[in-house]
Design a protein around this motif. Structure first.
Motif, PDB file in Angstrom:
ATOM      1  N   LYS A 116       1.056  -1.108   0.000  1.00 34.86           N
ATOM      2  CA  LYS A 116      -0.063  -0.286  -0.275  1.00 34.86           C
ATOM      3  C   LYS A 116       1.018   1.114  -0.118  1.00 34.86           C
ATOM      4  CE  LYS A 116      -4.625  -1.873   0.395  1.00 34.86           C
ATOM      5  NZ  LYS A 116      -4.643  -2.946   0.693  1.00 34.86           N
ATOM      6  N   SER A 117       2.476   0.970   0.113  1.00 33.93           N
ATOM      7  CA  SER A 117       3.049   2.566   0.592  1.00 33.93           C
ATOM      8  C   SER A 117       2.952   2.859  -0.709  1.00 33.93           C
ATOM      9  CB  SER A 117       4.268   1.914   0.882  1.00 33.93           C
ATOM     10  OG  SER A 117       5.330   3.144   0.133  1.00 33.93           O
ATOM     11  N   VAL A 118       2.236   4.523  -0.631  1.00 30.16           N
ATOM     12  CA  VAL A 118       2.221   5.914  -1.513  1.00 30.16           C
ATOM     13  C   VAL A 118       4.046   5.943  -2.292  1.00 30.16           C
ATOM     14  CG1 VAL A 118       1.780   8.116  -2.059  1.00 30.16           C
ATOM     15  CG2 VAL A 118       1.092   6.655  -0.353  1.00 30.16           C
ATOM     16  N   ARG A 148       4.602   3.022  -5.018  1.00 30.72           N
ATOM     17  CA  ARG A 148       3.473   3.304  -5.832  1.00 30.72           C
ATOM     18  C   ARG A 148       3.392   3.675  -6.907  1.00 30.72           C
ATOM     19  NH1 ARG A 148      -1.560   0.173  -4.869  1.00 30.72           N
ATOM     20  NH2 ARG A 148      -2.755   2.088  -6.554  1.00 30.72           N
ATOM     21  N   THR A 149       4.436   4.559  -6.031  1.00 30.00           N
ATOM     22  CA  THR A 149       4.875   5.924  -6.919  1.00 30.00           C
ATOM     23  C   THR A 149       6.061   6.252  -8.426  1.00 30.00           C
ATOM     24  OG1 THR A 149       4.402   7.656  -5.098  1.00 30.00           O
ATOM     25  CG2 THR A 149       5.276   8.957  -7.600  1.00 30.00           C
ATOM     26  N   VAL A 150       7.023   4.907  -7.885  1.00 33.97           N
ATOM     27  CA  VAL A 150       8.138   4.912  -7.939  1.00 33.97           C
ATOM     28  C   VAL A 150       8.143   4.031  -8.735  1.00 33.97           C
ATOM     29  CG1 VAL A 150      10.568   4.273  -7.659  1.00 33.97           C
ATOM     30  CG2 VAL A 150       9.282   6.020  -5.962  1.00 33.97           C
ATOM     31  N   ALA A 151       6.879   3.211  -8.061  1.00 26.82           N
ATOM     32  CA  ALA A 151       7.586   1.630  -8.949  1.00 26.82           C
ATOM     33  C   ALA A 151       6.911   1.868 -11.149  1.00 26.82           C
ATOM     34  CB  ALA A 151       6.549   0.702  -9.212  1.00 26.82           C
ATOM     35  N   PRO A 152       5.736   2.139 -11.669  1.00 25.88           N
ATOM     36  CA  PRO A 152       6.176   2.277 -12.826  1.00 25.88           C
ATOM     37  C   PRO A 152       7.480   3.339 -13.532  1.00 25.88           C
ATOM     38  CG  PRO A 152       4.477   3.622 -11.894  1.00 25.88           C
ATOM     39  CD  PRO A 152       5.224   3.512 -10.985  1.00 25.88           C
ATOM     40  N   VAL A 153       8.251   4.134 -12.831  1.00 26.73           N
ATOM     41  CA  VAL A 153       9.667   4.693 -13.822  1.00 26.73           C
ATOM     42  C   VAL A 153       9.935   3.415 -12.903  1.00 26.73           C
ATOM     43  CG1 VAL A 153      10.993   6.095 -12.677  1.00 26.73           C
ATOM     44  CG2 VAL A 153       8.532   6.870 -12.399  1.00 26.73           C
ATOM     45  N   LEU A 154      10.129   3.265 -12.615  1.00 28.57           N
ATOM     46  CA  LEU A 154      11.620   1.687 -11.901  1.00 28.57           C
ATOM     47  C   LEU A 154      11.044   1.035 -12.876  1.00 28.57           C
ATOM     48  CD1 LEU A 154      13.548   1.525  -9.932  1.00 28.57           C
ATOM     49  CD2 LEU A 154      12.077  -0.305  -8.002  1.00 28.57           C
ATOM     50  N   THR A 155      10.072   0.133 -12.820  1.00 33.01           N
ATOM     51  CA  THR A 155       9.320  -1.086 -14.104  1.00 33.01           C
ATOM     52  C   THR A 155      10.312  -0.440 -15.501  1.00 33.01           C
ATOM     53  OG1 THR A 155       7.615  -1.308 -12.816  1.00 33.01           O
ATOM     54  CG2 THR A 155       8.154  -1.597 -14.880  1.00 33.01           C
ATOM     55  N   SER A 156      10.357   0.452 -15.838  1.00 34.39           N
ATOM     56  CA  SER A 156      10.769   1.084 -17.181  1.00 34.39           C
ATOM     57  C   SER A 156      11.918   1.065 -17.092  1.00 34.39           C
ATOM     58  CB  SER A 156       9.521   2.498 -18.091  1.00 34.39           C
ATOM     59  OG  SER A 156       9.858   3.257 -16.685  1.00 34.39           O
ATOM     60  N   LEU A 157      12.178   1.547 -16.375  1.00 34.66           N
ATOM     61  CA  LEU A 157      13.923   1.913 -16.362  1.00 34.66           C
ATOM     62  C   LEU A 157      14.398   0.709 -16.596  1.00 34.66           C
ATOM     63  CD1 LEU A 157      15.239   4.551 -13.554  1.00 34.66           C
ATOM     64  CD2 LEU A 157      15.299   4.206 -16.633  1.00 34.66           C
ATOM     65  N   MET A 158      14.115  -0.200 -16.108  1.00 35.21           N
ATOM     66  CA  MET A 158      14.467  -2.387 -16.214  1.00 35.21           C
ATOM     67  C   MET A 158      13.999  -2.077 -17.454  1.00 35.21           C
ATOM     68  SD  MET A 158      13.833  -3.199 -11.908  1.00 35.21           S
ATOM     69  CE  MET A 158      13.875  -4.714 -11.835  1.00 35.21           C
ATOM     70  N   VAL A 159      12.874  -2.430 -17.432  1.00 36.23           N
ATOM     71  CA  VAL A 159      12.421  -2.908 -19.221  1.00 36.23           C
ATOM     72  C   VAL A 159      13.685  -2.648 -20.029  1.00 36.23           C
ATOM     73  CG1 VAL A 159      10.943  -3.386 -20.573  1.00 36.23           C
ATOM     74  CG2 VAL A 159      10.151  -3.270 -18.292  1.00 36.23           C
ATOM     75  N   LEU A 160      14.095  -1.329 -19.784  1.00 34.80           N
ATOM     76  CA  LEU A 160      14.552  -0.229 -20.876  1.00 34.80           C
ATOM     77  C   LEU A 160      16.322  -1.203 -21.200  1.00 34.80           C
ATOM     78  CD1 LEU A 160      14.831   1.910 -23.355  1.00 34.80           C
ATOM     79  CD2 LEU A 160      15.353   3.690 -21.285  1.00 34.80           C
ATOM     80  N   MET A 173       3.608  -6.022  -7.834  1.00 37.73           N
ATOM     81  CA  MET A 173       3.318  -5.734  -6.816  1.00 37.73           C
ATOM     82  C   MET A 173       2.861  -4.682  -6.028  1.00 37.73           C
ATOM     83  SD  MET A 173       6.946  -6.947  -4.701  1.00 37.73           S
ATOM     84  CE  MET A 173       8.241  -8.282  -5.235  1.00 37.73           C
ATOM     85  N   ALA A 174       3.691  -3.611  -6.791  1.00 34.84           N
ATOM     86  CA  ALA A 174       2.713  -2.256  -6.295  1.00 34.84           C
ATOM     87  C   ALA A 174       1.383  -1.503  -6.808  1.00 34.84           C
ATOM     88  CB  ALA A 174       3.456  -0.715  -7.422  1.00 34.84           C
ATOM     89  N   SER A 227       1.504 -15.525 -11.121  1.00 39.07           N
ATOM     90  CA  SER A 227       0.280 -16.609 -10.445  1.00 39.07           C
ATOM     91  C   SER A 227       0.966 -16.750  -9.377  1.00 39.07           C
ATOM     92  CB  SER A 227       0.267 -18.037 -11.611  1.00 39.07           C
ATOM     93  OG  SER A 227       1.858 -18.537 -12.253  1.00 39.07           O
ATOM     94  N   LEU A 228       2.734 -16.536  -8.791  1.00 45.61           N
ATOM     95  CA  LEU A 228       3.056 -16.963  -7.584  1.00 45.61           C
ATOM     96  C   LEU A 228       2.429 -15.788  -6.569  1.00 45.61           C
ATOM     97  CD1 LEU A 228       6.097 -18.346  -7.396  1.00 45.61           C
ATOM     98  CD2 LEU A 228       4.244 -19.240  -6.520  1.00 45.61           C
ATOM     99  N   GLU A 229       2.524 -14.078  -6.995  1.00 46.06           N
ATOM    100  CA  GLU A 229       1.781 -12.796  -6.604  1.00 46.06           C
ATOM    101  C   GLU A 229       0.224 -13.078  -6.907  1.00 46.06           C
ATOM    102  OE1 GLU A 229       3.127  -9.174  -9.064  1.00 46.06           O
ATOM    103  OE2 GLU A 229       4.982 -10.357  -8.249  1.00 46.06           O
ATOM    104  N   GLU A 230      -0.391 -13.472  -7.434  1.00 50.24           N
ATOM    105  CA  GLU A 230      -1.938 -13.574  -7.280  1.00 50.24           C
ATOM    106  C   GLU A 230      -2.113 -14.835  -6.630  1.00 50.24           C
ATOM    107  OE1 GLU A 230      -3.516 -13.347 -11.781  1.00 50.24           O
ATOM    108  OE2 GLU A 230      -2.821 -14.888 -10.628  1.00 50.24           O
ATOM    109  N   ARG A 231      -1.389 -15.388  -6.218  1.00 50.16           N
ATOM    110  CA  ARG A 231      -2.461 -16.877  -4.946  1.00 50.16           C
ATOM    111  C   ARG A 231      -2.011 -15.906  -3.398  1.00 50.16           C
ATOM    112  NH1 ARG A 231      -1.909 -21.182  -7.768  1.00 50.16           N
ATOM    113  NH2 ARG A 231      -3.011 -21.298  -9.120  1.00 50.16           N
ATOM    114  N   GLY A 232       0.069 -15.111  -3.226  1.00 50.55           N
ATOM    115  CA  GLY A 232       0.492 -14.397  -2.278  1.00 50.55           C
ATOM    116  C   GLY A 232      -0.968 -13.652  -1.722  1.00 50.55           C
ATOM    117  N   GLY A 233      -1.654 -12.772  -3.124  1.00 49.64           N
ATOM    118  CA  GLY A 233      -2.873 -11.717  -2.624  1.00 49.64           C
ATOM    119  C   GLY A 233      -3.615 -12.211  -1.605  1.00 49.64           C
ATOM    120  N   GLU A 234      -3.871 -13.784  -2.402  1.00 51.43           N
ATOM    121  CA  GLU A 234      -4.915 -13.730  -0.823  1.00 51.43           C
ATOM    122  C   GLU A 234      -5.055 -14.132  -0.004  1.00 51.43           C
ATOM    123  OE1 GLU A 234      -5.708 -17.325  -3.369  1.00 51.43           O
ATOM    124  OE2 GLU A 234      -5.824 -16.496  -5.260  1.00 51.43           O
TER     125      GLU A 234
END
Lengths: 139, 518
Positions: free
Chosen positions: A2-4, A7-19, A51-52, A132-139
């Protein structure tokens, strides 16, 4: 999570990592890197995004089913090996072309195509497991 | 740009300069074809209804490719293609000799038949869980294992088929399937690890993993290198894969749980990959060491035969009985490898090919019997004869074939093996072979008597009709068994050449190193 901040950093981090994963894939021909490690970095990026913002968001974002991506990768890699049939040289022989795109000579090879296939296989297969592991973990 | 990244060393000395003929592509195509079709099926997730059609076309293509390969190899000797144009011991070689091509062709045939049988056996959920892609990837692994000319590459193909087989085993996700898969998976991983250790050891000792290169180099190292240890390690690893006594327990514990068509494929193909690897390594790479170990191998073979068939005698579940019969058959093949010589090796190869056809057929029969009688136990199955006479006749023929009775395919390898054993004076091995055959007849007789001939207690007497997709595969396999039994000469000639090519691998070595090599 839930951390703000996260959640804010995740998209930036994700795009950087994919790049960065694409960079590692391209670098892999002559230096450390390549399809496998690049794929793993890309999967980590997707996992962080999941996760985010939830697994559903990731599934929508990558559009194709992860296993379909892995299948496409396997097909690409096999095809890359079979291209040499047209050149009359043995299976998986590295073949190069140097097209000039916008005045810059770009070396392209079947070796790279194979590596891109590996990248896709890793992205597809591991993200399928991770999601699928994340999906199960969230339950 | 291109010049700046290309290394300055002259690579031409490391490359193969003779360009491959079109025929050489036949060596690699079975694997590439299966991988490509498998990948295509993984991509096509939505139109699940297309999967069976594409798979059957794919498997028919595989039969065609393997058939052409077999013809080419039978006419012109072993074929080699080295990956990426690198020179042989460094580039990974795919080499098809007669033994490999025969195994690959039979495997493709069995897979095609199983593909047709799956039309009626695999439901929508099985399709969605990926039965067909896994089947194609399994065939890629099996074909790769039969055609590769490199020991580490053989390990890789074992892994490929192992991973696909895990997927196929859990298809359905029932608790007993998961139980069977865990046993299967764990014990196979132990065997694979042992194989990997042996491969590492082999590389440390010989400095090469190319089979042709090993066959050449082992000659000069007989006095100094621990080759018997190596051969022993490989023997244990492959015997475990093949489910030989005393490492056979995983097979009956897992082969009765998955879908019938999966059981049939595994029963037909997977243990034979282990046998093939054993033949390849023990006969072609380490012939002298095989002599040293032949007594161990013979004892293991005899015990496998007897323990397997006694296990079958004690079971009541149709598919468990078949699992034990596979184990018993593996014992006969081990006996052949232990005896050696053209008769022994030829007999082992013949027995393996026969077992592929017959065991797959019998598993199909068990599936049909389960569907007709709504039970898998021969204690409660009864009166199947009245339900479908044609099916009963086909099963009876397969029962005769697996027992080694003429005029079916099981008879000839048994004759060859018994004769080969008597020729070297191993009368106890010949006796074990005959005893196992006799006990197998009792097992199949009991099976047939209880499940088919006995009058049903309840009113299940009315005749039913079976669809061609169900009965056709069984009829094809039975027909082949009968054909081989009645007219074995062409196959026998191929098998004898295959055994001779394994015992004297100069043609194989020449195919990998055309100029005499390094």
């Amino acid at each position: 999570m839930k951390s703000v901040i996260f959640r804010t950093v995740a998209p930036v981090l994700t795009s950087l990592m994919v790049l960065f994963s694409v960079f590692v894939l391209l670098r892999g021909h002559n230096e450390p890197g390549g399809g496998f490690i690049g794929g793993l970095i890309a999967v980590s990026a997707l996992a962080i995004y999941g996760m985010a913002h939830g697994v559903e968001t990731v599934r929508r974002a990558i559009f194709f089913h992860p296993m379909a991506i892995a299948g496409a990768g396997l097909f690409t890699a096999t095809f890359a090996g079979l291209i040499s049939i047209f050149a009359g040289v043995p299976f998986m022989t590295g073949l190069w072309i140097y097209p000039a795109i916008l005045g810059v000579e770009i070396p392209l090879s079947t070796v790279f195509l194979f590596d891109a296939g590996v990248y896709l296989v890793v992205v597809g297969a591991i993200s399928s497991i991770a999601l699928s592991l994340e999906e199960r973990g969230g339950e | 740009m291109a010049a700046s990244i290309s290394p300055s060393a002259d690579l031409s000395a490391a490359l193969v300069h003779a360009l491959p003929t079109a025929a050489a592509w036949l060596v690699i195509l079975p694997v590439a074809w299966c991988l490509a079709i498998g990948a295509l099926l993984v991509m096509l997730r939505r139109p699940i209804g297309l999967h069976p059609t594409i798979t059957i076309i794919g498997l028919a293509g595989l039969v065609l490719i393997d058939g052409l390969l077999l013809r080419e190899v039978a006419e012109n000797g072993p074929l080699t293609m080295v990956m990426g144009r690198w020179l042989p011991p460094f580039g990974i070689a795919f080499t098809a000799d007669l033994a490999g091509a025969l195994f690959a062709f039979t495997a493709a045939l069995v897979a095609l038949v199983a593909g047709v049988f799956s039309l009626a056996d695999v439901n929508d959920s099985g399709r969605r869980y990926g039965f067909y892609p896994l089947l194609m990837l399994l065939m890629a692994g099996v074909s790769g294992a039969f055609l590769t000319g490199d020991v580490f590459n053989l390990y890789v193909w074992f892994e490929v088929l192992l991973i696909s087989s895990f997927g196929l085993l859990v298809l359905g996700s029932e608790p007993e399937q998961i139980d069977g898969t865990v046993k299967y998976g764990f014990l196979n991983l132990v065997a694979t690890t042992l194989f990997l250790i042996a491969t590492g050891y082999l590389y440390a000792v010989l400095g090469t993993l190319n089979m042709a290169d090993i066959a050449k180099k082992a000659e000069g190292l007989r006095n100094s290198a621990p080759l018997v240890t190596l051969a022993g390690l490989f023997m244990l690893a492959f015997a475990m894969k093949a489910a030989a006594f005393p490492v056979n327990f995983w097979l009956p514990a897992s082969y009765h749980t998955p879908r019938v068509v999966v059981s049939a494929l595994f029963g037909g193909l997977l243990t034979k990959v282990g046998v093939y690897a054993l033949v390849r390594v023990m006969v072609m790479l380490f012939p002298v060491e095989r002599e040293e170990l032949s007594f161990v191998l013979a004892v293991a073979g005899a015990l496998t035969m007897i323990v397997g068939v006694l296990g079958a005698l004690a079971q009541t579940d149709f598919r468990r009985i078949l699992g034990y019969l596979i184990v018993s058959g593996i014992g006969s093949m081990l006996a052949g490898i232990a005896v050696g010589g053209p008769g022994g090796i030829g007999g082992a190869i013949f027995y393996a090919l026969h077992s592929m056809l017959v065991m797959t057929g019998l598993y199909f029969a068990s599936g049909i019997a389960m569907r007709l009688g709504a039970s898998s136990s021969i204690a409660s199955l009864a009166g199947l004869y009245r339900r479908h006479a044609g099916f009963t006749a086909l099963t009876l023929m397969l029962c005769f074939a697996v027992s080694g009775l003429p005029p079916f395919s099981g008879f000839w390898p048994k004759v060859m093996l018994v004769k080969a054993a008597l020729d070297i004076g191993a009368w106890w091995l010949a006796a074990a072979l005959l005893l196992a055959g006799f006990l197998t007849t009792i097992v199949t007789g009991r099976l047939f008597l209880l499940a088919f001939w006995r009058e049903g207690t309840h009113a299940a007497g009315e005749a039913v009709s079976l669809s061609p997709a169900t009965l056709g595969p069984l009829a094809v396999l039975t027909g082949l068994t009968l054909l081989i039994g009645l007219y074995p000469e062409p196959l026998l000639a191929l098998i004898q050449n295959a055994a001779a090519g394994l015992a004297e691998p100069s043609a194989y070595v020449n195919s990998v190193f055309p100029g005499g090599g390094p």
